[in-house]
Design an enzyme around this catalytic site. Structure first.
Site, PDB file in Angstrom:
ATOM      1  N   SER A  79      34.111  46.159  34.493  1.00 24.73           N
ATOM      2  CA  SER A  79      33.701  44.694  34.186  1.00 24.73           C
ATOM      3  C   SER A  79      32.057  44.452  35.234  1.00 24.73           C
ATOM      4  O   SER A  79      32.104  45.079  36.235  1.00 24.73           O
ATOM      5  CB  SER A  79      34.071  43.262  34.385  1.00 24.73           C
ATOM      6  OG  SER A  79      35.389  43.724  33.300  1.00 24.73           O
TER       7      SER A  79
HETATM    8  N1  SAH Z   1      39.070  44.472  34.744  1.00 19.90           N
HETATM    9  C1  SAH Z   1      39.584  45.981  34.547  1.00 19.90           C
HETATM   10  C2  SAH Z   1      38.537  45.864  33.270  1.00 19.90           C
HETATM   11  C3  SAH Z   1      38.701  47.167  32.497  1.00 19.90           C
HETATM   12  S1  SAH Z   1      38.276  46.937  30.964  1.00 19.90           S
HETATM   13  C4  SAH Z   1      38.207  46.476  35.775  1.00 19.90           C
HETATM   14  O1  SAH Z   1      37.132  44.871  36.087  1.00 19.90           O
HETATM   15  O2  SAH Z   1      38.070  47.000  35.496  1.00 19.90           O
HETATM   16  C5  SAH Z   1      40.046  46.323  29.585  1.00 19.90           C
HETATM   17  C6  SAH Z   1      41.794  47.785  30.204  1.00 19.90           C
HETATM   18  O3  SAH Z   1      42.775  46.716  29.867  1.00 19.90           O
HETATM   19  C7  SAH Z   1      41.630  48.885  29.743  1.00 19.90           C
HETATM   20  O4  SAH Z   1      41.995  49.605  31.111  1.00 19.90           O
HETATM   21  C8  SAH Z   1      42.562  48.254  28.503  1.00 19.90           C
HETATM   22  O5  SAH Z   1      43.054  50.142  28.836  1.00 19.90           O
HETATM   23  C9  SAH Z   1      43.660  47.637  29.053  1.00 19.90           C
HETATM   24  N2  SAH Z   1      44.049  47.116  27.831  1.00 19.90           N
HETATM   25  C10 SAH Z   1      43.179  47.068  26.855  1.00 19.90           C
HETATM   26  N3  SAH Z   1      44.521  46.886  26.227  1.00 19.90           N
HETATM   27  C11 SAH Z   1      45.503  46.585  26.474  1.00 19.90           C
HETATM   28  C12 SAH Z   1      46.760  46.001  26.651  1.00 19.90           C
HETATM   29  N4  SAH Z   1      47.485  45.948  25.512  1.00 19.90           N
HETATM   30  N5  SAH Z   1      47.885  46.143  27.647  1.00 19.90           N
HETATM   31  C13 SAH Z   1      47.484  46.536  29.221  1.00 19.90           C
HETATM   32  N6  SAH Z   1      45.947  46.908  28.790  1.00 19.90           N
HETATM   33  C14 SAH Z   1      44.887  47.633  28.163  1.00 19.90           C
END
Ligand code: SAH
Length: 230
Positions: A79
């Protein structure tokens, strides 16, 4: 909080790749965040200290402090700094001790939260990301974050209730198991897609069996998906 010792151990990492990964670059990012309305000093200080570039592939690390989201592989993104700062600020307003994050991703948001709350649980559904985040957080001496490979839509029942549940992926509706794992008076902070497809950051506060939803600002996140990828 980390000790001066752990800070010293970090130095060589921080100095790796001069220029775009330097303290000055981080300071400029934080000055920009303050101009954009982030007011929580502790959030700004923490983001000024912590090495965001270490959560990206080396080829992208020179862009780590730009005001943008960046790819972390597997179709997922780290993000943008503003959204990390804003969500952390919202978490801190609750002065929570127990926080659940859904969507560990790169682990950068996890790191910032871990420095500012007592204990943190974070769930990721893609094994490769879960493992890489774990390694990076260990290198940075984060000891108060528990990571799990799982579908975060089910929460982390054994560790519930949580005062704050933070989603870093966008849902079409808030998963029931997560609402059930909120402490009374606790909040869920989540991107939520509306019928027109637009996403809003929302804050949902639990009051007994009632849930009060408040719309905060328009956002763009990757979707919350089901199942685990091993
Ligand atoms: N806070 C993270 C954002 C990553 S994007 C950062 O700053 O790097 C969102 C993440 O949520 C992705 O890695 C995706 O794989 C994860 N995600 C999506 N659905 C999910 C679920 N049901 N359970 C766990 N993680 C999930």
């Amino acid at each position: 909080m980390h000790s001066p010792d752990s800070r010293r151990r970090l130095r060589p990492e921080l100095l790796k790749g001069v220029g775009m990964t330097s303290q000055r670059t981080r300071d400029r990012m934080v000055e920009r965040l303050a101009r954009q309305g982030i007011a929580d000093r502790r959030v700004l200080e923490t983001m000024a200290e912590e090495p965001r570039h270490l959560f990206l592939d080396e080829a992208l690390s020179h862009r780590a402090y730009e005001d943008t989201s960046l790819p972390i592989g597997h179709g997922q993104t780290l993000s943008q700094p503003w959204i990390v700062a804003r969500m952390t600020e919202l978490v801190r307003e609750e002065a929570p001790t127990r926080v659940l994050e859904v969507g560990t991703g790169s682990g950068y948001q996890t790191l910032i939260l871990a420095r500012l709350v007592t204990e943190l649980w974070s769930v990721e559904r893609i094994n490769a990301l879960h493992r890489r985040a774990g390694e990076q957080l260990r290198l940075l001496s984060v000891h108060n974050a528990h990571l799990r490979l799982a579908d975060g839509g089910h929460g982390w029942p054994e560790a519930a209730p949580f005062e704050v549940i933070l989603l870093t992926a966008c849902a079409g509706s808030l998963p029931e198991p997560l609402l059930a794992q909120l402490a009374d008076g606790g909040v869920m902070i989540a991107p939520l897609a509306e019928r027109d497809g637009r996403q809003w950051l929302v804050r949902v506060r639990r009051q007994g069996e009632r849930f009060e939803k408040e719309r905060l600002e328009p956002v763009r996140f990757v979707p919350l998906l089901e199942g685990v990828i091993r």
